[in-house]
Design an enzyme around this catalytic site. Sequence first.
Site, PDB file in Angstrom:
ATOM      1  N   GLU A 138       0.976  -1.132  -0.089  1.00 40.91           N
ATOM      2  CA  GLU A 138      -0.154  -0.175   0.372  1.00 40.91           C
ATOM      3  C   GLU A 138       1.110   1.252  -0.240  1.00 40.91           C
ATOM      4  OE1 GLU A 138      -3.146  -0.504   2.821  1.00 40.91           O
ATOM      5  OE2 GLU A 138      -4.509  -1.479   2.056  1.00 40.91           O
ATOM      6  N   GLU A 145      -4.595  -9.330  -0.428  1.00 40.55           N
ATOM      7  CA  GLU A 145      -5.963  -8.824   0.831  1.00 40.55           C
ATOM      8  C   GLU A 145      -6.668  -8.398   0.267  1.00 40.55           C
ATOM      9  OE1 GLU A 145      -4.605  -5.209   3.279  1.00 40.55           O
ATOM     10  OE2 GLU A 145      -2.322  -5.762   2.591  1.00 40.55           O
TER      11      GLU A 145
HETATM   12  O1  AHR Z   1      -5.177  -6.014   6.280  1.00 39.50           O
HETATM   13  C1  AHR Z   1      -5.115  -5.373   7.367  1.00 39.50           C
HETATM   14  C2  AHR Z   1      -4.864  -3.943   7.040  1.00 39.50           C
HETATM   15  O2  AHR Z   1      -5.140  -3.722   6.187  1.00 39.50           O
HETATM   16  C3  AHR Z   1      -2.952  -4.522   6.722  1.00 39.50           C
HETATM   17  O3  AHR Z   1      -2.238  -3.850   7.025  1.00 39.50           O
HETATM   18  C4  AHR Z   1      -2.766  -3.203   5.053  1.00 39.50           C
HETATM   19  O4  AHR Z   1      -2.726  -3.159   4.076  1.00 39.50           O
HETATM   20  C5  AHR Z   1      -4.764  -3.072   5.347  1.00 39.50           C
HETATM   21  O5  AHR Z   1      -4.859  -1.295   4.824  1.00 39.50           O
END
Ligand code: AHR
Length: 495
Positions: free
Chosen positions: A176, A298
Amino acid sequence: AQKDASIRIYPEQGNQQISKHIYGQFAEHLGTCIYGGLWVGPESEIPNTQGYRNDVLNALKELKIPNLRWPGGCFADEYHWMDGIGPKENRPKMVNNNWGGTIEDNSFGTHEFLNLCELLGCEPYISANVGSGTVEEMAKWVEYMTSEGDSPMARLRRQNGRDKAWKVKFIGVGNESWGCGGSMRPEYYADLYRRYSTYCRNYDGNRLFKIASGASDYDYNWTETLMKNVGGRMDGISLHYYTVTGWNGSKGSATDFNKDDYYWTMGKCLEIEDVVRKHIQIMDKYDPQKKIGLMVDEWGTWWDEEPGTINGHLYQQNTMRDAFVAALTLNVFHKYTDRVRMTNIAQIVNVLQSMILTNGPKMLLTPTYYVFQMYNVHQDATFLPMDLICDKAKVRGGREVPMVSASASKDKNGRIHISLANVDVDNAQSITLDLQGQKIGSVKGRILTSASINDHNTFEKPDAVKPATFDGAKIEKGQLKIDLPAKSIVVLEVK
Ligand code: AHR
């Protein structure tokens, strides 16, 4: 009431493999994912193997986890790997600034993670620090983990008790980077990616698969800029997509929701298909041969934290609704398997849409766990195209949700597996399934369902929701007739 649906599967037309890496997991230094969840330390009274909890380890082995992403998430861009090696008493502590300001004692570091991957039989996916780390730090980490020779970092590793290098395939260059990973613009990150990844070397037969930090859901410009400015220097580009109501204010209770909320959730989770498709369209423009993978590293549901738990630890319960999100999303990923080469649900234990929840010595398996367990038959199998006709419903948020979701694959032994979800809370589905003349010798299956979509497992009743044998599929005139109960998820095996 009962509705009718029909499915036609084309067993001879499969030409894509569903990468097992679509079933990847994610473990971040966040809340009790690592400490308490996976790791209790060798001195703990909780039964453990070299510090890893036995109950969790055994449950995870059943899932056939293909890869595990670590140490973050946002944590990764503040993590300095050298703090997590060597004698534990010498490891410095740090503040976990992203997640509740908890003190991190670095007792779980590179050795503990890579040894865990060996125990689970999965590939490590290292998410390395670009946001606050140096090129040198990243380069040395790769050397430490993978160099067999007489190199300085290999020597340090041996000094710390590990002679043989580990095999590390997947490396994420930042996480991110548009947000917690450095608040960068895509042009700037693209240049940083080029610089950092240059020094991630392939040592002694280890071949890295380098993954650039990709877009958040609808940020198509990020993907476009990276494809243009990084292109073939990356093996994969990531994408994050959460089933979440929004980033401000309450995200809603994980357990206390109504039918309307449930259907909204189905609509939002299915929107990932549109999002994935749009990122793929951009990738196709620059990489028509589909060499670069789209790695959805994710995804999953994000609800309010359980009342009474620590703020910032993202500990949430997991109901049948979450099981549907898992089932529907995996069915979508299978369809794009020529581009979607890896995905990682967030996260493995005690964080967001987890497989497992722990509380001290207690452990429970979530409905999402069972979806991953039932679905793992699709790993590395051939994706089979299908046509599906069923009812659709308009749901809150202006989206339309088909009441049935399905996916099929053929494994290397010729067995066909069909995963089916009846999203409809009130109506069963009578499904006619045509396999285009394929001989059907036998059919068996498992079902995950419960009296209410709000049902979930608790430490008091850990087996409230769990799969059972399914006997609602019958062979009739060379076809299958399936009675799929309301709000149920089924995986069939046809031989
Ligand atoms: O999964 C939780 C968080 O969500 C992670 O650390 C981040 O990459 C995303 O914003």
